[in-house]
Design a protein around this motif. Structure first.
Motif, PDB file in Angstrom:
ATOM      1  N   THR A  33      10.625 -10.454  10.801  1.00 39.48           N
ATOM      2  CA  THR A  33      11.115  -9.316  11.580  1.00 39.48           C
ATOM      3  C   THR A  33       9.942  -8.498  12.095  1.00 39.48           C
ATOM      4  N   ARG A  34      10.100  -7.991  13.318  1.00 33.03           N
ATOM      5  CA  ARG A  34       9.084  -7.087  13.863  1.00 33.03           C
ATOM      6  C   ARG A  34       9.493  -5.657  13.517  1.00 33.03           C
ATOM      7  N   TRP A  35       8.600  -4.919  12.855  1.00 33.87           N
ATOM      8  CA  TRP A  35       8.931  -3.588  12.355  1.00 33.87           C
ATOM      9  C   TRP A  35       8.209  -2.506  13.149  1.00 33.87           C
ATOM     10  N   THR A  36       8.822  -1.346  13.186  1.00 29.82           N
ATOM     11  CA  THR A  36       8.157  -0.179  13.768  1.00 29.82           C
ATOM     12  C   THR A  36       7.178   0.409  12.750  1.00 29.82           C
ATOM     13  N   GLU A  37       6.388   1.348  13.202  1.00 25.16           N
ATOM     14  CA  GLU A  37       5.478   2.035  12.272  1.00 25.16           C
ATOM     15  C   GLU A  37       6.281   2.738  11.190  1.00 25.16           C
ATOM     16  N   GLU A  38       7.376   3.362  11.610  1.00 31.48           N
ATOM     17  CA  GLU A  38       8.272   3.994  10.634  1.00 31.48           C
ATOM     18  C   GLU A  38       8.806   2.960   9.655  1.00 31.48           C
ATOM     19  N   GLY A  39       9.157   1.779  10.210  1.00 31.08           N
ATOM     20  CA  GLY A  39       9.693   0.724   9.363  1.00 31.08           C
ATOM     21  C   GLY A  39       8.682   0.219   8.351  1.00 31.08           C
ATOM     22  N   ASP A  40       7.405   0.112   8.759  1.00 30.49           N
ATOM     23  CA  ASP A  40       6.364  -0.303   7.813  1.00 30.49           C
ATOM     24  C   ASP A  40       6.308   0.645   6.617  1.00 30.49           C
ATOM     25  N   ASP A  41       6.341   1.939   6.899  1.00 33.07           N
ATOM     26  CA  ASP A  41       6.288   2.924   5.817  1.00 33.07           C
ATOM     27  C   ASP A  41       7.509   2.796   4.902  1.00 33.07           C
ATOM     28  N   GLU A  42       8.669   2.591   5.514  1.00 33.19           N
ATOM     29  CA  GLU A  42       9.893   2.443   4.710  1.00 33.19           C
ATOM     30  C   GLU A  42       9.823   1.191   3.840  1.00 33.19           C
ATOM     31  N   LEU A  43       9.309   0.093   4.392  1.00 34.17           N
ATOM     32  CA  LEU A  43       9.196  -1.153   3.617  1.00 34.17           C
ATOM     33  C   LEU A  43       8.244  -0.988   2.440  1.00 34.17           C
ATOM     34  N   ILE A  44       7.140  -0.294   2.675  1.00 32.38           N
ATOM     35  CA  ILE A  44       6.186  -0.062   1.579  1.00 32.38           C
ATOM     36  C   ILE A  44       6.871   0.690   0.442  1.00 32.38           C
ATOM     37  N   ASP A  45       7.651   1.710   0.786  1.00 33.80           N
ATOM     38  CA  ASP A  45       8.358   2.467  -0.257  1.00 33.80           C
ATOM     39  C   ASP A  45       9.360   1.582  -0.994  1.00 33.80           C
ATOM     40  N   VAL A  46      10.078   0.731  -0.249  1.00 34.14           N
ATOM     41  CA  VAL A  46      11.091  -0.135  -0.855  1.00 34.14           C
ATOM     42  C   VAL A  46      10.435  -1.137  -1.804  1.00 34.14           C
ATOM     43  N   VAL A  47       9.372  -1.781  -1.349  1.00 42.82           N
ATOM     44  CA  VAL A  47       8.695  -2.779  -2.191  1.00 42.82           C
ATOM     45  C   VAL A  47       8.037  -2.106  -3.380  1.00 42.82           C
ATOM     46  N   ASP A  48       7.482  -0.923  -3.177  1.00 40.81           N
ATOM     47  CA  ASP A  48       6.848  -0.194  -4.283  1.00 40.81           C
ATOM     48  C   ASP A  48       7.878   0.126  -5.364  1.00 40.81           C
ATOM     49  N   ALA A  49       9.090   0.507  -4.961  1.00 37.42           N
ATOM     50  CA  ALA A  49      10.145   0.778  -5.946  1.00 37.42           C
ATOM     51  C   ALA A  49      10.514  -0.494  -6.691  1.00 37.42           C
ATOM     52  N   PHE A  50      10.534  -1.626  -5.998  1.00 40.66           N
ATOM     53  CA  PHE A  50      10.829  -2.902  -6.658  1.00 40.66           C
ATOM     54  C   PHE A  50       9.733  -3.272  -7.656  1.00 40.66           C
ATOM     55  N   LEU A  51       8.491  -3.053  -7.275  1.00 41.37           N
ATOM     56  CA  LEU A  51       7.390  -3.355  -8.202  1.00 41.37           C
ATOM     57  C   LEU A  51       7.468  -2.488  -9.450  1.00 41.37           C
ATOM     58  N   GLU A  52       7.848  -1.238  -9.290  1.00 43.60           N
ATOM     59  CA  GLU A  52       7.979  -0.350 -10.446  1.00 43.60           C
ATOM     60  C   GLU A  52       9.014  -0.905 -11.426  1.00 43.60           C
ATOM     61  N   GLU A  53      10.130  -1.388 -10.872  1.00 46.50           N
ATOM     62  CA  GLU A  53      11.163  -1.978 -11.725  1.00 46.50           C
ATOM     63  C   GLU A  53      10.663  -3.261 -12.376  1.00 46.50           C
ATOM     64  N   THR A  54       9.925  -4.068 -11.612  1.00 44.88           N
ATOM     65  CA  THR A  54       9.367  -5.316 -12.145  1.00 44.88           C
ATOM     66  C   THR A  54       8.397  -5.041 -13.283  1.00 44.88           C
TER      67      THR A  54
END
Length: 443
Positions: free
Chosen positions: A135-156
């Protein structure tokens, strides 16, 4: 007498088949099915399920050794007899088929009861990573993805006692997150999670991957920009107090559904080029059943959309265009027939009685059963005679049970009397409908 005739006279007659022995064997198998079902219900571990699976395989091998003889050819007097009689061979074959069906159900239940496994978690992580990189993401989308993946890593890290962090190599955020999630998948593989011993951990991981996928879906893709701007100007996001603080589309859709804003849901369905949003828009319309959705749902139903057919049924409008659209699929393939039957039944389409009744002789039992139930929902007395024939003659008990249900739905004195005669039927579901018929007041 010729030699051939003499040889024929001297030929040995085949030994008669011991039907009573077969009947006793089937009774034993029926008891074994109940016992296997109890064992499956009691199975708590994968080892327990392995044992049940071995028993099921042995049971199937033994069952397949049973050979039911073909029924004898009827003599001329029997052929003239209007009332069709079930031969002992046919009765045994029906019992055999029921046992085989129950066995297949147990085998399916066994597979459903297994797992989940650690590899299921890895598969979900890989799927999420693939979505990010494709998927091609916007700059806003990149920031949102980083937050989402970071939350997943915390759970992991909490679940595996690891210390994974987002890879910061280069400026390509999707590539960074792909590598990050690859490391997370490797950590799960290395943990070698056991389906029994680590069941709680696996369940927690699957919940975390669900959150990961949802967060990715809600992040801002490049393709969203134009559409979002259009929807913002139409007032779709006005129901949100803080648009920037929420992944807006799905949340806004839920608010519009709660407020009954059908026009906004239809606008979202028309505008968003997203399978995710289309699915949730259709789900909302199916729950609401608004008349305003008739025309767009007719258009989608004309494109073989089964969800649109279901929505037309929920709306319950039997105007000519709705019925004509659904009737196009009455004589189609089963995937399209059955939702069309259901929708026609729910709208009470009297014009559909004969076309649906014609499907009561379809070779597929599921089609016959769905047709019978649709006739019951319509409730037209013209369906009584064909339903009576199905109840008396169909080879499949579940189809006969659907016909009995339909007659009870029609509910006239004649319909109830027909069903009530089957109180001692061979099929429990038919017996249950017969009991209802004796209790229901005639319409």
């Amino acid at each position: 007498m010729s030699e051939d005739e003499a040889a024929e006279d001297g030929a040995e007659e085949p030994e008669p088949v011991d039907l009573e022995a077969i009947r006793e064997a089937l009774e034993a198998f029926e008891g074994d099915v109940d016992s296997l079902e109890e064992d499956l219900d009691a199975a708590d571990t994968e080892d327990d399920l392995d044992d049940v699976e071995a028993d099921l395989e042995a049971f199937r091998d033994d069952l397949e050794e049973i050979e039911i003889p073909e029924p004898p050819e009827p003599d001329e007097d029997e052929e003239d007899d209007e009332e069709e009689k079930i031969t002992p061979e046919e009765e045994l074959q029906d019992r055999y088929d029921d046992i085989e069906s129950d066995l297949s159900d147990l085998e399916s239940d066994l597979e459903d009861q297994r797992g989940p496994y650690g590899e299921d978690v890895v598969g979900e992580i890989d799927d999420a990573s693939g979505t990010i990189t494709s998927t091609r993401w916007t700059e806003e989308g990149d920031d949102e993805l980083i937050d989402v993946v970071d939350a997943f890593l915390e759970e992991t890290n909490d679940l595996l006692d690891t210390s994974l962090t987002i890879v910061e190599d280069g400026d390509d955020v999707p590539a960074q997150l792909e590598e990050t999630l690859g490391e997370a998948a490797t950590a799960v593989e290395d943990a070698d999670l056991d389906a029994d011993d680590d069941a709680e951990t696996i369940a927690a991981f699957l919940e975390a991957t669900d959150d990961l996928e949802t967060g990715i879906d809600e992040s801002t893709a490049w393709s969203d920009l134009k559409v979002r701007e259009q929807m913002r100007r139409e007032g779709f996001y006005d129901v949100l107090e803080h648009v920037k603080d929420f992944p807006p589309e799905w949340h806004a859709l839920k608010v519009h559904e709660k407020r009954g804003n059908v026009d906004m849901i239809l606008l979202a369905l028309e505008t968003f080029d997203s399978d995710f949003m289309e699915e949730h828009c259709l789900d909302a319309l199916e729950r609401m059943g608004p008349e305003e959705a008739i025309e767009p749902m007719i258009q989608k139903a004309n494109r073989r959309d089964t969800t649109a057919m279901s929505i037309l049924g929920k709306i319950g409008d039997d105007d000519g265009e709705v019925v004509d659209t659904l009737l196009d699929y009455v004589d189609s393939n089963p995937t399209l027939q059955q939702p069309a039957f259901r929708a026609l039944g729910e709208v009470g389409a009297e014009d559909a009685v004969q076309p649906i009744a014609n499907q009561l002789v379809d070779e597929e039992p599921d089609v016959r059963s769905s047709a019978a139930r649709a006739l019951g929902l319509i409730g037209d007395t013209r369906a009584i005679d064909p339903l009576e024939d199905i109840l008396a003659e169909d080879d499949e008990d579940r189809v006969r049970a659907s016909a009995a249900w339909a007659l009870n739905q029609i509910g006239t004195e004649d319909a109830l009397e027909i069903v009530a005669e089957y109180g001692d039927d061979r099929a429990y579901l038919v017996q249950a409908e017969a009991e209802k018929a004796t209790l229901e007041p005639a319409a």
